[in-house]
Design a protein around this motif. Structure first.
Motif, PDB file in Angstrom:
ATOM      1  N   VAL A 189     -39.863 -11.793  96.686  1.00 10.97           N
ATOM      2  CA  VAL A 189     -38.827 -11.569  97.422  1.00 10.97           C
ATOM      3  C   VAL A 189     -38.806 -10.285  97.392  1.00 10.97           C
ATOM      4  O   VAL A 189     -39.071  -9.336  96.838  1.00 10.97           O
ATOM      5  N   ASN A 197     -41.412 -17.432  94.392  1.00  6.29           N
ATOM      6  CA  ASN A 197     -41.220 -16.633  95.597  1.00  6.29           C
ATOM      7  C   ASN A 197     -41.271 -15.252  95.252  1.00  6.29           C
ATOM      8  O   ASN A 197     -40.813 -14.804  94.546  1.00  6.29           O
ATOM      9  N   ASP A 205     -38.823 -14.549  92.528  1.00  4.21           N
ATOM     10  CA  ASP A 205     -37.749 -15.511  92.036  1.00  4.21           C
ATOM     11  C   ASP A 205     -38.435 -16.961  91.913  1.00  4.21           C
ATOM     12  O   ASP A 205     -38.674 -17.462  92.924  1.00  4.21           O
ATOM     13  N   GLY A 206     -38.762 -17.326  90.869  1.00  6.02           N
ATOM     14  CA  GLY A 206     -39.583 -18.532  90.743  1.00  6.02           C
ATOM     15  C   GLY A 206     -40.951 -18.509  91.241  1.00  6.02           C
ATOM     16  O   GLY A 206     -41.497 -17.426  90.777  1.00  6.02           O
ATOM     17  N   ALA A 228     -39.776  -8.207  93.972  1.00  9.78           N
ATOM     18  CA  ALA A 228     -39.462  -8.932  92.692  1.00  9.78           C
ATOM     19  C   ALA A 228     -40.066 -10.667  93.071  1.00  9.78           C
ATOM     20  O   ALA A 228     -40.432 -11.038  94.038  1.00  9.78           O
ATOM     21  N   SER A 242     -38.393 -13.783 101.973  1.00  5.97           N
ATOM     22  CA  SER A 242     -38.963 -14.733 100.982  1.00  5.97           C
ATOM     23  C   SER A 242     -40.310 -14.946 100.971  1.00  5.97           C
ATOM     24  O   SER A 242     -40.371 -15.680 102.116  1.00  5.97           O
ATOM     25  N   LYS A 251     -27.974 -11.488  99.825  1.00  4.74           N
ATOM     26  CA  LYS A 251     -29.317 -12.148  99.554  1.00  4.74           C
ATOM     27  C   LYS A 251     -30.633 -11.430  99.949  1.00  4.74           C
ATOM     28  O   LYS A 251     -30.818 -10.308 100.535  1.00  4.74           O
ATOM     29  N   PRO A 252     -31.772 -11.611  99.108  1.00  4.84           N
ATOM     30  CA  PRO A 252     -32.949 -11.015  99.560  1.00  4.84           C
ATOM     31  C   PRO A 252     -33.272 -11.057 101.067  1.00  4.84           C
ATOM     32  O   PRO A 252     -33.060 -12.108 101.746  1.00  4.84           O
ATOM     33  N   THR A 311     -35.703  -7.467  97.890  1.00  2.00           N
ATOM     34  CA  THR A 311     -34.046  -7.419  97.803  1.00  2.00           C
ATOM     35  C   THR A 311     -33.584  -6.524  98.358  1.00  2.00           C
ATOM     36  O   THR A 311     -34.160  -5.609  98.626  1.00  2.00           O
TER      37      THR A 311
END
Length: 219
Positions: free
Chosen positions: A200, A198, A195-196, A193, A213, A209-210, A202
Motif C-alpha cells: 500500500v 497488499n 498491509d497483509g 508499506a 493497494s 485510507k491508503p 499511505t
C-alpha cells in the motif's frame, strides 16, 4: 533560518486569474527542482526562508522582505511577450525570468546565486525533466523491491509505482496524477508499506485510507 522554497508568480492585482494560474503551474516544475536542491544545500539566511519572483507590468524592479520572512522580488514583465512566446520556448522563458529575479535579489541580499544558476543550467540540459525517486523499499516476505517515482512537468504531477523481483518488473504504472502543484500532491502520499498481502501507499493525512493497494502475492 534555512532558505527552503522559491516561486515564480504574476503580481496578483494586475492579471486575470487564468493567466496567473497558468504561470504558476507551468513554472512550478522548474522552481520545485530548485527547491529540492535547496533542501540538500541548507543555505542559511538571517532575513528570509522563501523567495517569490513576481512579474509586473506596472511596478518598478524592487526587493521587499515582509514580516513572514518572504523575499519578494519584482521584475518587469510583458503580458504580450508572454502570450506570444511559442510553446516550445516557454520553459526557457520561465527559466530566464527566474534568473533575472534571482540576479535582482542577489544585488542586495545574499543568496546561493551560483548554485541556482548551475541548477537551472542542469535542468535545461535534462530538457526540463524534473524526475526523482521518492522512496525505495525491499519487502523480504515477498522477495520484492518497490520504488515510488515522481515526475513533475508543466501539465501535471505523476507518481508511479515500480515493483521488481529478481530483476523482473512485476508492476510499473502511474498510481496518482494531480495538477503540477505541490499543494495538490504533497499530502496525498507518504510511505510504502505492507498491509497483509497488499503493498500500500499511505497518505500523509492522518486517518486517511491508503491511496493505492496492490495484492503482491498475486503478482
Amino acid at each position: 533560518m534555512i532558505l527552503n522554497s522559491i516561486f515564480l508568480a504574476l503580481e496578483y492585482r494586475e492579471f486575470p486569474q487564468d493567466i496567473k494560474l497558468r504561470v504558476k503551474d507551468q513554472s512550478r516544475h522548474i522552481t520545485y527542482y530548485l527547491q529540492r536542491k535547496l533542501k540538500d544545500l541548507k543555505f542559511r539566511s538571517n532575513e528570509f526562508n522563501r523567495i517569490v519572483i513576481s512579474l509586473s507590468e506596472i511596478h518598478p524592479e524592487e526587493v521587499h522582505i515582509n514580516s513572514e520572512s518572504v523575499a519578494s522580488t519584482i521584475i518587469k514583465f510583458s503580458l504580450k511577450d508572454f502570450l506570444d512566446t511559442p510553446p516550445i520556448e516557454i520553459q526557457d522563458y520561465y527559466k530566464e525570468n527566474i534568473e533575472k529575479g534571482l540576479a535582482t535579489l542577489n544585488r542586495s541580499h545574499q543568496i546561493p546565486i551560483d548554485d541556482f544558476l548551475r541548477w537551472l543550467k542542469e535542468l535545461k540540459s535534462l530538457n526540463y525533466k524534473n524526475e526523482w525517486v521518492y522512496q525505495e523499499k525491499s519487502f523480504r516476505a515477498f522477495g520484492v523491491k518497490a520504488q515510488l517515482e515522481c515526475n513533475l512537468n508543466m501539465e501535471s504531477f505523476e507518481l508511479s509505482l515500480l515493483v521488481e523481483k529478481n530483476g523482473e518488473v512485476l508492476y510499473n504504472s502511474v498510481v496518482l496524477q494531480t495538477p503540477p502543484d505541490d499543494v495538490a500532491f504533497h499530502y496525498k502520499f507518504k510511505d510504502l508499506a505492507l498491509d497483509g498481502d497488499n503493498l500500500v501507499i499511505t497518505s500523509r493525512v492522518k486517518g486517511d485510507k491508503p491511496i493505492f493497494s496492490l495484492p503482491v502475492s498475486k503478482l
